[in-house]
Scaffold this active site. Structure first.
Site, PDB file in Angstrom:
ATOM      1  CE  LYS A  33      -2.630   2.598  -1.784  1.00  0.00           C
ATOM      2  NZ  LYS A  33      -3.792   2.081  -2.468  1.00  0.00           N
TER       3      LYS A  33
ATOM      4  CG  ASP B 269       0.591  -1.353  -2.961  1.00  0.00           C
ATOM      5  OD1 ASP B 269       1.294  -2.052  -2.187  1.00  0.00           O
ATOM      6  OD2 ASP B 269       0.814  -1.287  -4.184  1.00  0.00           O
TER       7      ASP B 269
END
Ligand code: SF4
Length: 222
Positions: free
Chosen positions: A123, A142
């Site tokens: 990420k 997210d």
């Protein structure tokens, strides 16, 4: 209402690009190193909180060498307004030591090298590659992207690691970085976790959850 997830994803891209033409990374940064540090700091912490701390940090530590050689206690103190600051301080110093030892102090421009840095997962690497280097290598998932992907009927999966490949199939690659920004903007401004603002939502005609949330509102008398 588009019938398949693929059609809906394409329609959402078209709509979201018009609703949020200025969508962007809301962490403040002026180069790849600053974005790497800010993104490590942002885990389980708001961008607003990170942006309060980073101006002082970025003035004090300008290169990977500065972080690598930082005094451990002093650096922790610089970050203490951020959640999990001790672990994050450790990771940033260790990541920057690796940048110095193996990358001449520069942030590498590949997923493979970025995820070798302490504190950097896929990420964080996606954030850096997409926003500092303009590379669409993946989709940042997210909490907002995960929640909205489910509400918008793009996937039933809940694990961010599993959601990302689904979104990579549904969304054109040129939009991968922006798609995440679009959903994060929408999640922060309209489709909040609690009590989403469905009556005023720009996506209601494309959203399969709209009837369910409107019914809930009716039942609550709102
Ligand atoms: S209609 Fe409601 S649930 Fe659907 S995206 Fe908009 S705010 Fe979220």
């Amino acid at each position: 209402m588009p019938s398949s997830a693929l059609e809906r994803a394409r329609a959402l891209c078209a709509k979201l690009s018009r609703v949020y033409p200025d969508a962007h990374c809301e962490l403040d940064f002026s180069n790849a190193l600053e974005l790497l540090v800010a993104t490590i700091l942002s885990a389980q912490c708001t961008d607003v909180q990170v942006n309060k701390v980073t101006p002082v940090v970025f003035r004090k530590y300008r290169t990977a060498y500065d972080y690598a050689e930082a005094n451990a206690v002093a650096f922790e103190q610089d970050l203490k307004a951020i959640g999990l600051y001790r672990a994050k301080a450790r990771n940033i110093r260790a990541a920057c030591r690796l940048l110095v030892e193996e990358h001449e102090g520069k942030v590498p421009e590949s997923m493979e090298e970025l995820v070798k840095l302490p504190g950097v997962g896929r990420k964080t690497a996606n954030v850096v590659l997409g926003n500092a280097f303009g590379q669409n290598v993946g989709v940042v998932v997210d909490t907002h992207v995960a929640r909205l992907s489910a509400r918008l009927g793009l996937t039933k999966l809940t694990d961010p690691k599993k959601i990302e490949p689904v979104l990579m199939k549904l969304v054109p690659q040129k939009d991968w970085t922006l798609f995440s920004h679009w959903l994060i903007f929408h999640g922060r401004r309209r489709c909040k976790a609690v009590n989403p603002d469905c009556p005023n939502c720009e996506l209601k005609e494309l959203c399969p959850s709209y009837p369910k949330f409107m019914k809930l509102r009716e039942q609550r008398g709102k």
